[in-house]
Write an enzyme that holds these catalytic residues in place. Sequence first.
Site, PDB file in Angstrom:
ATOM      1  N   TYR A  11       0.845  -1.211   0.000  1.00 35.37           N
ATOM      2  CA  TYR A  11       0.000   0.000   0.000  1.00 35.37           C
ATOM      3  C   TYR A  11       0.880   1.261   0.000  1.00 35.37           C
ATOM      4  O   TYR A  11       0.650   2.199  -0.771  1.00 35.37           O
ATOM      5  CB  TYR A  11      -0.904  -0.045   1.231  1.00 35.37           C
ATOM      6  N   LYS A  32       0.946   4.033  -2.972  1.00 32.48           N
ATOM      7  CA  LYS A  32       0.549   5.429  -2.745  1.00 32.48           C
ATOM      8  C   LYS A  32       1.709   6.397  -3.005  1.00 32.48           C
ATOM      9  O   LYS A  32       1.497   7.520  -3.485  1.00 32.48           O
ATOM     10  CB  LYS A  32      -0.003   5.589  -1.325  1.00 32.48           C
ATOM     11  N   ILE A  72      -8.802   7.680   8.356  1.00 32.42           N
ATOM     12  CA  ILE A  72     -10.220   8.048   8.382  1.00 32.42           C
ATOM     13  C   ILE A  72     -10.997   6.752   8.491  1.00 32.42           C
ATOM     14  O   ILE A  72     -10.731   5.799   7.738  1.00 32.42           O
ATOM     15  CB  ILE A  72     -10.569   8.796   7.080  1.00 32.42           C
TER      16      ILE A  72
END
Length: 255
Positions: free
Chosen positions: A162, A166, A195
């Site tokens: 990940y 990114k 989040i």
Amino acid sequence: MNEENEKNVLGEQVCLITGASRGIGEAIARRFYKAGARLVLLDITIGGAEKVARSLDPSGDRTFCLQADVTVEQEVQAAVEKAAGRFGRIDVAVNVAGIIRHLPIEKMSLEDFDIVVRVNLTGTFIVCKAVVPFMKKQGRGKIVNIASLGGRTGRPGVGVNYAAAKAGVIGLSQTLAREAGPAGIYVNAIAPGPILTELTKQAGPEVFAKWNAGRAVAKDGVPEDVAEAALFLASPQSDWITGVTLDINGGILIR
Ligand code: NAP
């Protein structure tokens, strides 16, 4: 801002949003609709996107939902052409579709690595490649790519797959900003901190708390925070901003 002025922020621009069926993508769709946009909602499973569209726009005049897997170039190409056919143009593209597989490197298979890079990074490339020709013809366009704090600094538990994907999204955005800038195309990234969404729930509360460690402000991040940043970068209000990565993380990262 009153309702009429609010509607002029995007003023009927055609905004394509991937991963729009829930979480951050859904929040961006809701915010852009309120700002006057016509929406193209693209998702791997169309049901969620259609639900969002129906709740915003029962007549369907300002929304168009398309099923496409962002990792499949022919599907994305066909979807973008249909969208341009329906609305006549593509003004904004927001690449939100993403997945995560939280695994330490010893437990991460090559398939785990590849699929996360494929959806988050290759998918962003495929969508950018599909929309740029339309934007070039129009002489203007805005692309907003959702990266992550994990791609800025490395974070415990996000997985090297990940973080690598990114960080790649940031590099892609910077280079495309230079390449497409002369044609009037702006390309920026947003790197959100943690989040709570379906994506991060998988990590569990302990890891989630670790990601928030050192945050400057008490407020938790919510999808709407990312939506406000995306609106700014999609709107004419950011017309001299390209190639940036906007960190939004409540001050977890300050530099
Ligand atoms: P989410 O709730 O899991 O939503 C992801 C969306 O992407 C879903 O609508 C999903 O569709 C769609 N999607 C997944 N694979 C796809 C594919 N191959 N093609 C098309 N659509 C696909 O995740 P989120 O938390 O809102 O995250 C949205 C983006 O923000 C991701 O890029 C994520 O990496 C990034 N981000 C999130 C956080 C966070 O803390 N949440 C922080 C930094 C960055 P289905 O629902 O049909 O599966």
